[in-house]
Structure formats: structure tokens, C-alpha cells
Design a protein around this motif. Structure first.
Motif, PDB file in Angstrom:
ATOM      1  N   ALA A  25       0.887  -1.181   0.087  1.00  0.00           N
ATOM      2  CA  ALA A  25      -0.033   0.034  -0.142  1.00  0.00           C
ATOM      3  C   ALA A  25       0.967   1.196   0.169  1.00  0.00           C
ATOM      4  O   ALA A  25       1.804   1.247   0.742  1.00  0.00           O
ATOM      5  N   GLY A  26       0.488   2.166  -0.713  1.00  0.00           N
ATOM      6  CA  GLY A  26       1.334   3.629  -0.861  1.00  0.00           C
ATOM      7  C   GLY A  26       0.559   4.706  -0.328  1.00  0.00           C
ATOM      8  O   GLY A  26      -0.753   4.538  -0.068  1.00  0.00           O
ATOM      9  N   CYS A  27       1.313   5.776  -0.119  1.00  0.00           N
ATOM     10  CA  CYS A  27       0.603   7.027   0.361  1.00  0.00           C
ATOM     11  C   CYS A  27      -0.277   7.627  -0.805  1.00  0.00           C
ATOM     12  O   CYS A  27      -0.155   6.926  -2.042  1.00  0.00           O
ATOM     13  N   GLN A  31       2.355   6.053  -7.292  1.00  0.00           N
ATOM     14  CA  GLN A  31       1.804   5.029  -8.237  1.00  0.00           C
ATOM     15  C   GLN A  31       1.873   3.720  -7.666  1.00  0.00           C
ATOM     16  O   GLN A  31       2.585   3.546  -6.693  1.00  0.00           O
ATOM     17  N   PRO A  32       0.871   2.987  -7.981  1.00  0.00           N
ATOM     18  CA  PRO A  32       0.705   1.506  -7.546  1.00  0.00           C
ATOM     19  C   PRO A  32       1.868   0.585  -7.708  1.00  0.00           C
ATOM     20  O   PRO A  32       2.855   0.892  -8.835  1.00  0.00           O
ATOM     21  N   GLU A 143      14.076   5.738  -5.286  1.00  0.00           N
ATOM     22  CA  GLU A 143      13.466   4.397  -5.631  1.00  0.00           C
ATOM     23  C   GLU A 143      12.262   4.607  -6.444  1.00  0.00           C
ATOM     24  O   GLU A 143      11.550   5.373  -6.387  1.00  0.00           O
ATOM     25  N   TYR A 144      12.184   3.498  -7.269  1.00  0.00           N
ATOM     26  CA  TYR A 144      11.107   3.501  -8.227  1.00  0.00           C
ATOM     27  C   TYR A 144       9.725   2.634  -7.586  1.00  0.00           C
ATOM     28  O   TYR A 144       9.849   2.011  -6.619  1.00  0.00           O
ATOM     29  N   ASN A 145       8.535   2.552  -8.081  1.00  0.00           N
ATOM     30  CA  ASN A 145       7.451   1.796  -7.674  1.00  0.00           C
ATOM     31  C   ASN A 145       7.480   0.450  -8.387  1.00  0.00           C
ATOM     32  O   ASN A 145       6.511  -0.255  -8.497  1.00  0.00           O
ATOM     33  N   VAL A 146       8.665  -0.377  -8.654  1.00  0.00           N
ATOM     34  CA  VAL A 146       8.835  -1.467  -9.214  1.00  0.00           C
ATOM     35  C   VAL A 146       9.533  -2.444  -8.180  1.00  0.00           C
ATOM     36  O   VAL A 146      10.551  -2.228  -8.054  1.00  0.00           O
TER      37      VAL A 146
END
Length: 241
Positions: A25-27, A31-32, A143-146
Motif C-alpha cells: 500500500a502506498g501513500c 503510483q501502485p 526508488e521506483y514503484n517496481v
């Protein structure tokens, strides 16, 4: 004590788990998370415990699940002696070693968990060892969302996960205690062709429940008699004469 059942299937079996990673879960506004980690990996600590210098002990038993009808020496349901093993994780191989002396009072091999030097009863190729981490910019560290399989930031023995090829046991003999009797009549040559059942409805499908300390994987073994001096004549026949 954990359990590992190794089914010999002349066709044979041993067992493990595939773990998955869900999206975090992100803020708000983030991005998901995109998960690029492939299935079929295990956490190394689930095999050896939290302290690699004192690996967790497992129970291991081989069970024959299928044979050719012409096989006079083995039958479906035939089981080997229960063995106690510890896993030894090398850079390229996952090794199952007896956690006790095969012959009591002989050489001490296997009795000391800090050395983990017992007789080898199974060997599987390790396809990769990695950490599950977010990809990042090599220059800024952003950091990326991957989520990716990171194989560069830590040396192999410090990485948390690995992917194992369970389709083939690489030892030269299945080490099945009760299959010694055909060998007394001549040499047997063993081969373990690659076999991995992907149909989850099959009784030979792998079972991975490492949370409860259980694994179950099937392999195939093929046995044939050695040739006598290349004459195309089975040595077992000559010895029987």
C-alpha cells in the motif's frame, strides 16, 4: 522438526514452496507498485532457519509413487527409511545432507551442525539467488514503484531468496535403502531425467507449505544394468550364471 517427503517415482519425490509478493500500500498520490518478481521462489531462512551456522533439521522420506509393470524390485507405496537432514545452500547448488553419522562412531560427519558435513542424499541446482527490492536510480538512489529481483547489491550468501530447479536430483544414485538388492546381482546405472509436474490436480504435483514446515516434490529415476565390457551383455546375467 520440519518434514521433507521425497517420493521416489522411478519416478521419485522431494518437496517445496513457492512464495509470492503482493503489492504494498502506498501513500496518496503514489503510483501502485508493479511486481516483476516471478513465482516459484523460496525464502532461504525457511529452509535453514535464522542462523545459517546451525541449520534447521528436517525429516526426509522417499516414497515410490509409480513404476513400470515390468519392474520386479519395487512397488508403488514402497518407502525408504526416515532420514534426518540439514540443507546446505551453496552458490549454485542446494544440498541435502544427513544430520547424523551414517555409521555411528565412524567419522563424525553430520553429527556437528556447525560443520554440516553429513552424507549427501540430494542435490538440486539453484537457478538464482536474490533479494526482493524496489528498483532505483543508480545515480540518485531514488526508488521506483517496481519490485524486482536484485542480484547485484549483496553477495549470493547474503541474499534472502532463491529459485531452485526441483525437476532433477543431481546425485548419481537415489540412495533408496531398500533398492540395494538388485545391485548385488550386478551394477545398476541410474539416471534422473528432468520432470516437474505443473498440473496442480495431479497427485505428483509439488506441494509447498513452508509456513508449516512441509515440502513434497516428485522426481523420476531410470535404472538400467551396466554392460559387461561393452559386449551388450548385462553384467547381472553373467554374475547370476
Amino acid at each position: 522438526m520440519r518434514k521433507l517427503w521425497n517420493r521416489l517415482g522411478l519416478a521419485a519425490t522431494v518437496a517445496l514452496l513457492a512464495l509470492g509478493s503482493g503489492a504494498t500500500a502506498g501513500c496518496a498520490g503514489e503510483q501502485p507498485t508493479i511486481n516483476q518478481v516471478q513465482v516459484g521462489y523460496i525464502r532461504k531462512s525457511d529452509l535453514i532457519g535464522a542462523d545459517p551456522s546451525n541449520p534447521t533439521e528436517w525429516y526426509m522420506r522417499q516414497t515410490i509413487t509409480d513404476t513400470r509393470k515390468s519392474n520386479p524390485f519395487a512397488f508403488v507405496g514402497m518407502q525408504d527409511e526416515m532420514q534426518r537432514i540439514r540443507w546446505d545452500i551453496q552458490e549454485h547448488y542446494l544440498i541435502a545432507r544427513l544430520s547424523y553419522e551414517y555409521v555411528s562412531g565412524s567419522d563424525g560427519a553430520g553429527a556437528d551442525p556447525t560443520k554440516n558435513s553429513g552424507q549427501i542424499v540430494a542435490v538440486f541446482a539453484i537457478q538464482s539467488q536474490f533479494d526482493v527490492e524496489r528498483a532505483y536510480n543508480n545515480t540518485t538512489g531514488e526508488e521506483y514503484n517496481v519490485l524486482t529481483e536484485n542480484t547485484v547489491d549483496h553477495v549470493w550468501y547474503d541474499r534472502a531468496y532463491m529459485r531452485v530447479d526441483w525437476s532433477r536430483n543431481l546425485i548419481s544414485d537415489p540412495n533408496f535403502e531398500y533398492l540395494w538388492f538388485p545391485e548385488i546381482f550386478g551394477e545398476l546405472k541410474w539416471d534422473s531425467p528432468a520432470y516437474y509436474q505443473t498440473d496442480l490436480n495431479s497427485p505428483e504435483a509439488p506441494v509447498f507449505d513452508l509456513a508449516n514446515g512441509y515440502m513434497d516434490v516428485t522426481q523420476r529415476w531410470v535404472a538400467q544394468t551396466e554392460d559387461f565390457n561393452g559386449w551388450g551383455f548385462p553384467s547381472c546375467v553373467l554374475i547370476n550364471w
